[in-house]
Scaffold this motif. Structure first.
Motif, PDB file in Angstrom:
ATOM      1  N   TYR A 102       8.250 -38.315  15.001  1.00 31.37           N
ATOM      2  CA  TYR A 102       7.878 -37.520  16.067  1.00 31.37           C
ATOM      3  C   TYR A 102       8.670 -36.183  16.338  1.00 31.37           C
ATOM      4  N   THR A 144      -1.473 -38.708   9.499  1.00 34.61           N
ATOM      5  CA  THR A 144      -2.322 -37.499   9.380  1.00 34.61           C
ATOM      6  C   THR A 144      -3.631 -37.363  10.215  1.00 34.61           C
ATOM      7  N   LYS A 145      -3.640 -38.100  11.235  1.00 30.66           N
ATOM      8  CA  LYS A 145      -4.813 -37.866  12.090  1.00 30.66           C
ATOM      9  C   LYS A 145      -4.517 -37.778  13.423  1.00 30.66           C
ATOM     10  N   THR A 193       3.054 -35.533  16.474  1.00 32.18           N
ATOM     11  CA  THR A 193       3.710 -35.100  15.236  1.00 32.18           C
ATOM     12  C   THR A 193       3.681 -33.570  15.114  1.00 32.18           C
ATOM     13  N   ASN A 194       4.581 -33.170  13.919  1.00 38.19           N
ATOM     14  CA  ASN A 194       4.544 -31.676  13.912  1.00 38.19           C
ATOM     15  C   ASN A 194       3.300 -31.345  13.295  1.00 38.19           C
ATOM     16  N   ARG A 195       2.532 -32.150  12.469  1.00 40.73           N
ATOM     17  CA  ARG A 195       1.239 -31.494  12.189  1.00 40.73           C
ATOM     18  C   ARG A 195       0.316 -31.100  13.437  1.00 40.73           C
ATOM     19  N   ALA A 196       0.186 -32.120  14.313  1.00 37.58           N
ATOM     20  CA  ALA A 196      -0.417 -31.973  15.678  1.00 37.58           C
ATOM     21  C   ALA A 196      -0.005 -30.599  16.375  1.00 37.58           C
ATOM     22  N   GLU A 248      -9.455 -30.801  15.286  1.00 41.50           N
ATOM     23  CA  GLU A 248      -8.672 -30.640  13.974  1.00 41.50           C
ATOM     24  C   GLU A 248      -9.895 -30.784  12.823  1.00 41.50           C
ATOM     25  N   ARG A 280       1.492 -27.964  15.112  1.00 39.50           N
ATOM     26  CA  ARG A 280       0.919 -26.831  14.364  1.00 39.50           C
ATOM     27  C   ARG A 280      -0.441 -26.551  14.701  1.00 39.50           C
ATOM     28  N   ASN A 281      -1.477 -27.582  15.040  1.00 38.75           N
ATOM     29  CA  ASN A 281      -2.710 -27.213  15.392  1.00 38.75           C
ATOM     30  C   ASN A 281      -2.972 -26.898  16.779  1.00 38.75           C
ATOM     31  N   THR A 316      -2.942 -36.909  16.669  1.00 38.78           N
ATOM     32  CA  THR A 316      -1.656 -36.660  17.282  1.00 38.78           C
ATOM     33  C   THR A 316      -0.601 -37.700  16.683  1.00 38.78           C
TER      34      THR A 316
END
Ligand code: A2H
Length: 255
Positions: free
Chosen positions: A62, A133-134, A76-79, A255, A81-82, A136
């Motif tokens: 995280y 991948t889902k 997460t980094n992915r969240a 997302e 970014r979104n 946060t």
């Protein structure tokens, strides 16, 4: 899933006390007076009265992201970014990560869960099935209404030592949130028992339980707790969500 964007309610769970390892990392940042939040994404805001813990994937990394001068999110980094393109951070499109913490090192952290009957706070606990991948990568646990959450806390309580947690952290009282004609007051517990689900690894039966719980809860459910007690879930859901957002305890995340 698959069709169009998913609109979640992202809930702000403010950190009250860090677990040792996470605390060392955070203290090293010397951000005196800052607020830190774990931010789970949920599709069921009306169930937030029943939060009993907050799940992270123990192997997931995280980030700690700066939101504005005073606030930081653990997601997460992915969240992140979104969120950067959804008006969540002070500077549009800008991501400022100040630290990285592994899920396992967050376990034991005490957080405040908005609306939860557990005003003293709830613990961060490990859930192996959290997908990086889902949402946060953080999941708030409502074991009364989510079969996944119920199966996971049962497993955590049973094998507390193995998971390196205190058994009591997984044994907070589970209040009834929604009554349904077919499954009573705690549909997740009912369905986990009915479908003979014995662990979070029984993924096939859990899929079925989730499907049944969702349909019955949403279309036949009545609130048995909170300000909208007596109302149908269908009408209470947007009202609880609006309240949380207006109180700045939640925001919309897509997302
Ligand atoms: B729901 P969908 Cl009471 N990994 O919130 C695994 N699960 C995740 C996740 C991740 N990274 N991010 C969110 N989720 C969970 C409440 C709830 C949820 C109840 C009942 C059912 C339910 C309390 N947990 O979800 O695939 C979150 O748990 C049933 C699916 O995007 C979120 O809502 O549809 C839901 O899955 C989002 O799943």
């Amino acid at each position: 899933e698959g069709v169009g964007p998913q609109e979640y309610t992202a809930l702000k769970l403010k950190v009250k006390t860090w677990a040792d390892k996470a605390g060392e990392i955070i203290n090293g940042l010397k951000l005196e007076g800052a607020n830190f939040y774990l931010v789970p994404a949920t599709l069921r805001p009306e169930t937030m009265y029943g939060q009993t813990c907050c799940f992270v994937g123990p192997k997931i990394n995280y980030g700690v992201f700066k939101v504005n001068d005073n606030d930081y999110f653990v997601i997460t980094n992915r969240a992140a970014r979104n969120m950067a393109y959804q008006g969540v951070f002070a500077k549009e499109g800008n991501i400022e990560q100040v630290a990285e913490i592994q899920g396992a090192d967050l376990v034991g952290t005490l957080v405040n869960a908005p609306l939860s009957i557990h005003k003293e706070g709830v613990r961060v606990l490990p859930m192996e099935t959290v997908l990086p991948t889902k949402g946060t990568g953080v999941v708030t646990s409502v074991p009364s209404d989510s079969p996944d959450d119920y199966a996971t806390i049962m497993d955590l309580a049973k094998k507390a030592e193995y998971y390196g947690i205190q058994k009591e952290w997984a044994e907070l009282e589970i209040p009834a949130i929604i009554n349904t004609p077919s499954y009573g007051d705690k549909c997740a517990e009912f369905l986990v028992k009915k479908l003979k689900i014995s662990s979070p690894k029984d993924t096939k039966q859990l899929e079925e339980a989730k499907e049944l719980a969702y349909k019955e809860g949403f279309y036949q459910g009545t609130m048995v707790i909170g300000e909208f007690k007596g109302e149908k879930v269908e009408t209470a859901k947007p009202k609880v969500r609006k309240q949380l957002i207006e109180a700045e305890e939640a925001f919309v995340y897509s997302e």
